[in-house]
Design a protein around this motif. Structure first.
Motif, PDB file in Angstrom:
ATOM      1  N   ARG A  87       1.595  -6.086  10.229  1.00 12.93           N
ATOM      2  CA  ARG A  87       1.829  -5.163  11.342  1.00 12.93           C
ATOM      3  C   ARG A  87       2.620  -5.798  12.472  1.00 12.93           C
ATOM      4  NH1 ARG A  87      -4.606  -4.807  12.834  1.00 12.93           N
ATOM      5  NH2 ARG A  87      -4.895  -6.943  13.587  1.00 12.93           N
ATOM      6  N   GLU A  88       2.744  -7.111  12.496  1.00 16.22           N
ATOM      7  CA  GLU A  88       3.605  -7.761  13.493  1.00 16.22           C
ATOM      8  C   GLU A  88       5.064  -7.370  13.288  1.00 16.22           C
ATOM      9  OE1 GLU A  88       0.763 -11.778  13.665  1.00 16.22           O
ATOM     10  OE2 GLU A  88       2.816 -11.903  12.918  1.00 16.22           O
ATOM     11  N   ASN A  89       5.392  -6.873  12.096  1.00 11.50           N
ATOM     12  CA  ASN A  89       6.759  -6.464  11.771  1.00 11.50           C
ATOM     13  C   ASN A  89       6.933  -4.948  11.766  1.00 11.50           C
ATOM     14  OD1 ASN A  89       7.492  -9.207  11.207  1.00 11.50           O
ATOM     15  ND2 ASN A  89       6.450  -9.021   9.235  1.00 11.50           N
ATOM     16  N   ALA A  90       5.915  -4.215  12.229  1.00  8.66           N
ATOM     17  CA  ALA A  90       5.940  -2.756  12.121  1.00  8.66           C
ATOM     18  C   ALA A  90       7.132  -2.135  12.841  1.00  8.66           C
ATOM     19  CB  ALA A  90       4.634  -2.175  12.658  1.00  8.66           C
ATOM     20  N   SER A  91       7.499  -2.670  13.983  1.00 11.95           N
ATOM     21  CA  SER A  91       8.606  -2.084  14.751  1.00 11.95           C
ATOM     22  C   SER A  91       9.949  -2.241  14.047  1.00 11.95           C
ATOM     23  CB  SER A  91       8.680  -2.726  16.145  1.00 11.95           C
ATOM     24  OG  SER A  91       8.928  -4.126  16.051  1.00 11.95           O
ATOM     25  N   PHE A  92       9.994  -3.093  13.020  1.00  6.73           N
ATOM     26  CA  PHE A  92      11.217  -3.296  12.250  1.00  6.73           C
ATOM     27  C   PHE A  92      11.175  -2.544  10.914  1.00  6.73           C
ATOM     28  CE2 PHE A  92      10.772  -6.922  15.045  1.00  6.73           C
ATOM     29  CZ  PHE A  92      12.049  -7.071  15.573  1.00  6.73           C
ATOM     30  N   GLY A  93      10.153  -1.727  10.718  1.00  5.21           N
ATOM     31  CA  GLY A  93      10.016  -1.009   9.459  1.00  5.21           C
ATOM     32  C   GLY A  93       9.518  -1.879   8.329  1.00  5.21           C
ATOM     33  N   LEU A  94       8.929  -3.026   8.666  1.00  2.00           N
ATOM     34  CA  LEU A  94       8.457  -3.980   7.657  1.00  2.00           C
ATOM     35  C   LEU A  94       6.979  -4.286   7.857  1.00  2.00           C
ATOM     36  CD1 LEU A  94      11.545  -6.380   7.747  1.00  2.00           C
ATOM     37  CD2 LEU A  94      10.936  -4.820   5.891  1.00  2.00           C
ATOM     38  N   GLY A  95       6.213  -3.257   8.234  1.00  2.00           N
ATOM     39  CA  GLY A  95       4.807  -3.447   8.565  1.00  2.00           C
ATOM     40  C   GLY A  95       3.927  -3.837   7.403  1.00  2.00           C
ATOM     41  N   GLU A  96       4.431  -3.771   6.175  1.00  6.34           N
ATOM     42  CA  GLU A  96       3.639  -4.173   5.012  1.00  6.34           C
ATOM     43  C   GLU A  96       4.131  -5.485   4.417  1.00  6.34           C
ATOM     44  OE1 GLU A  96       3.806  -0.892   2.332  1.00  6.34           O
ATOM     45  OE2 GLU A  96       2.504   0.377   3.551  1.00  6.34           O
ATOM     46  N   PRO A 154       0.809  -1.223   0.000  1.00  3.89           N
ATOM     47  CA  PRO A 154       0.000   0.000   0.000  1.00  3.89           C
ATOM     48  C   PRO A 154       0.846   1.278   0.000  1.00  3.89           C
ATOM     49  CG  PRO A 154      -0.832  -1.585   1.600  1.00  3.89           C
ATOM     50  CD  PRO A 154       0.485  -2.109   1.118  1.00  3.89           C
ATOM     51  N   GLY A 155       1.966   1.258   0.730  1.00  5.11           N
ATOM     52  CA  GLY A 155       2.855   2.412   0.764  1.00  5.11           C
ATOM     53  C   GLY A 155       3.968   2.265  -0.254  1.00  5.11           C
ATOM     54  N   SER A 156       5.081   2.965  -0.009  1.00  3.43           N
ATOM     55  CA  SER A 156       6.222   2.887  -0.907  1.00  3.43           C
ATOM     56  C   SER A 156       7.064   1.658  -0.596  1.00  3.43           C
ATOM     57  CB  SER A 156       7.082   4.144  -0.774  1.00  3.43           C
ATOM     58  OG  SER A 156       8.301   3.984  -1.482  1.00  3.43           O
ATOM     59  N   ILE A 157       7.510   0.992  -1.648  1.00  8.21           N
ATOM     60  CA  ILE A 157       8.364  -0.178  -1.457  1.00  8.21           C
ATOM     61  C   ILE A 157       9.775   0.223  -1.038  1.00  8.21           C
ATOM     62  CG2 ILE A 157       9.240  -0.340  -3.823  1.00  8.21           C
ATOM     63  CD1 ILE A 157       8.851  -3.365  -3.630  1.00  8.21           C
ATOM     64  N   LEU A 158      10.107   1.503  -1.193  1.00  8.73           N
ATOM     65  CA  LEU A 158      11.456   1.963  -0.856  1.00  8.73           C
ATOM     66  C   LEU A 158      11.773   1.739   0.617  1.00  8.73           C
ATOM     67  CD1 LEU A 158      11.693   5.290  -2.911  1.00  8.73           C
ATOM     68  CD2 LEU A 158      12.670   3.044  -3.454  1.00  8.73           C
ATOM     69  N   GLY A 159      10.788   1.960   1.477  1.00  7.15           N
ATOM     70  CA  GLY A 159      11.011   1.735   2.901  1.00  7.15           C
ATOM     71  C   GLY A 159      11.326   0.289   3.205  1.00  7.15           C
ATOM     72  N   VAL A 160      10.676  -0.623   2.481  1.00  2.95           N
ATOM     73  CA  VAL A 160      10.943  -2.055   2.659  1.00  2.95           C
ATOM     74  C   VAL A 160      12.364  -2.382   2.228  1.00  2.95           C
ATOM     75  CG1 VAL A 160      10.246  -4.379   1.976  1.00  2.95           C
ATOM     76  CG2 VAL A 160       8.515  -2.603   2.329  1.00  2.95           C
TER      77      VAL A 160
END
Length: 340
Positions: free
Chosen positions: A282-291, A246-252
Motif C-alpha cells: 500500500r506504500e505504492n498505492a498512489s502509483f497504481g502499484l498497491g499490490e 489479490p486483484g487483477s495483474i493487468l493494472g500492475v
C-alpha cells in the motif's frame, strides 16, 4: 509492544510463507524453527502479531500470512542482507563484462537481475542532465549527407545522420564544424540544445540553410540524452506470480508500461542502511502499484544523473535475496562505468 520472540515468529512466518505460499500455523513453526517453546506459546505470539496487524488469516484456517505492515517490519528488522556468493559475484562480472557498449550492458543487466531474483527487473537509463558537450564532429557521407557526432565530457558518443538541403564540400563543412563547436562546446546538454536552435542571420542564406539542418540534428541529439527511460526484463516472472496478486495483474502491468510512473516512484525512494530502497504494497498505492513491492538501488556514472536499478514483484518475495542481488549489480555498474 511486540517482544523479540514475537518478532522472531514474524520472521519465521514471512520466510515460510515466501517459500511455500501457504499460510503458516503454530505447529509448522515449532517443527521448522528452534524456538524451544510450545505451539501454544507460539499461538500467543501470533495473536499479538495479529493484534498489531502484522499478520492476518486469509480464511478460516489456523494459518497466518504477513500483511504489508508485517513485511515492512520484517524488512526494517533485517540486520543484514545476505551477500551474494563468490560464484554469484563471478557470474555477474562475467555476464556483464561481455557487454560491448552501454546499451548492451543495461540489456544484460535487467536480464541478469530478473534471473537472479525471479522478479520483473527494471533499470533506469542514465540521463545526461549534468553532462556537457565536449566536441561536435561532422563526417561527410556524401555531398548532401553528414554524420553528426556529439561527444560528451563523460565519453558518451551520439551519432545521427543529417540530410542537407544542398551539397557541401569539405572546406565548407570544416567552417560549419567550427561554428557549431563554438555554439555547443562545453555547454550542458539543455543549454547546448537551446544554443543550437538559434538563427544564423550573419551568414549567407545558403550556408544558413545547411547550418540550420546540422544544428537541428545536433540539438535533437542533445535533447535525447536528457530523456528518462527504462529497460525492462522478466515480464514472464510477473505473470508466473499472478496468484500472489489479490486483484487483477493487468493494472500492475499497465502501471509498469507507463514508464513515467516507475520513474516517479524511483525518484521518491530513499535507500536504507543496506543501500537499497524498499516500498511495500500500500506504500505504492498512489502509483497504481498497491499490490506490489518495489526494490531499488542507485548507480552512478560520472557526468550523468544518478540512475536506479530495481525489481517489481508481489509483496510475497524473498526480500533479503532480492535486495542483495539488486545491490550487488548496482555496485558493479557504478564501479565498471565509473572506470570507463
Amino acid at each position: 509492544m511486540v517482544s523479540e520472540r514475537s518478532l522472531a515468529v514474524l520472521r519465521a512466518i514471512v520466510q515460510d510463507y515466501v517459500a511455500s505460499r501457504e499460510p503458516v500455523g503454530s505447529k509448522a513453526i515449532v517443527e521448522r524453527h528452534s524456538f524451544g517453546v510450545s505451539a501454544a506459546t507460539i499461538r500467543n505470539d501470533m495473536a499479538l502479531l495479529e493484534e498489531e496487524e502484522l499478520i492476518a488469516a486469509p480464511h478460516t484456517s489456523s494459518g497466518r500470512i504477513p500483511t504489508d505492515k508485517g513485511y515492512r517490519v520484517f524488512v526494517d528488522q533485517l540486520t543484514d542482507v545476505r551477500p551474494m556468493t563468490r560464484a554469484q559475484r563471478h557470474a555477474i562480472e562475467t555476464f556483464l563484462g561481455e557487454s560491448s557498449d552501454l546499451d548492451e550492458l543495461l540489456a544484460r543487466t535487467v536480464r541478469l537481475v530478473a534471473q537472479l531474483t525471479k522478479q520483473l527487473a527494471v533499470v533506469q537509463y542514465p540521463s545526461f542532465g549534468s553532462a556537457r558537450v565536449r566536441h561536435v564532429e561532422l563526417v561527410s557521407l556524401s555531398p548532401d549527407r553528414v554524420l553528426c557526432i556529439l561527444i560528451t565530457d563523460s565519453g558518451q558518443v551520439e551519432q545521427r545522420v543529417a540530410e542537407l538541403p544542398q551539397p557541401v564540400d569539405e572546406t565548407a563543412l570544416a567552417l560549419h564544424r567550427a561554428r557549431l563547436n563554438d555554439l555547443a562546446g562545453n555547454r550542458a546538454m539543455a543549454d547546448a540544445a537551446e544554443s543550437l536552435s538559434g538563427e544564423f542571420a550573419d551568414v549567407p542564406p545558403a550556408d544558413a540553410l545547411v547550418l540550420r539542418a546540422l544544428a537541428a540534428t545536433l540539438a535533437e541529439q542533445a535533447r535525447a540524452q536528457r530523456q528518462d527511460r527504462l529497460v525492462v526484463a522478466g515480464a514472464a516472472n510477473l505473470v508466473r506470480t499472478e496468484q500472489d496478486f489479490p486483484g487483477s495483474i493487468l493494472g500492475v502491468i499497465e502501471a509498469i508500461e507507463e514508464q513515467v510512473v516507475l520513474l516517479r516512484l524511483f525518484g521518491e525512494m530513499a535507500a536504507d542502511e543496506h543501500a537499497v530502497a524498499v516500498r511495500i504494497g500500500r506504500e505504492n498505492a498512489s502509483f497504481g502499484l498497491g499490490e506490489t513491492s518495489v526494490l531499488s538501488s542507485a548507480f552512478e556514472i560520472p557526468g550523468r544523473d544518478i540512475s536506479r536499478l530495481g525489481v517489481v514483484g508481489p509483496t510475497r518475495m524473498d526480500y533479503s535475496h532480492s535486495m542483495a542481488a539488486v545491490r550487488a549489480v548496482a555496485r558493479y555498474l557504478s564501479r565498471t562505468l565509473g572506470e570507463n
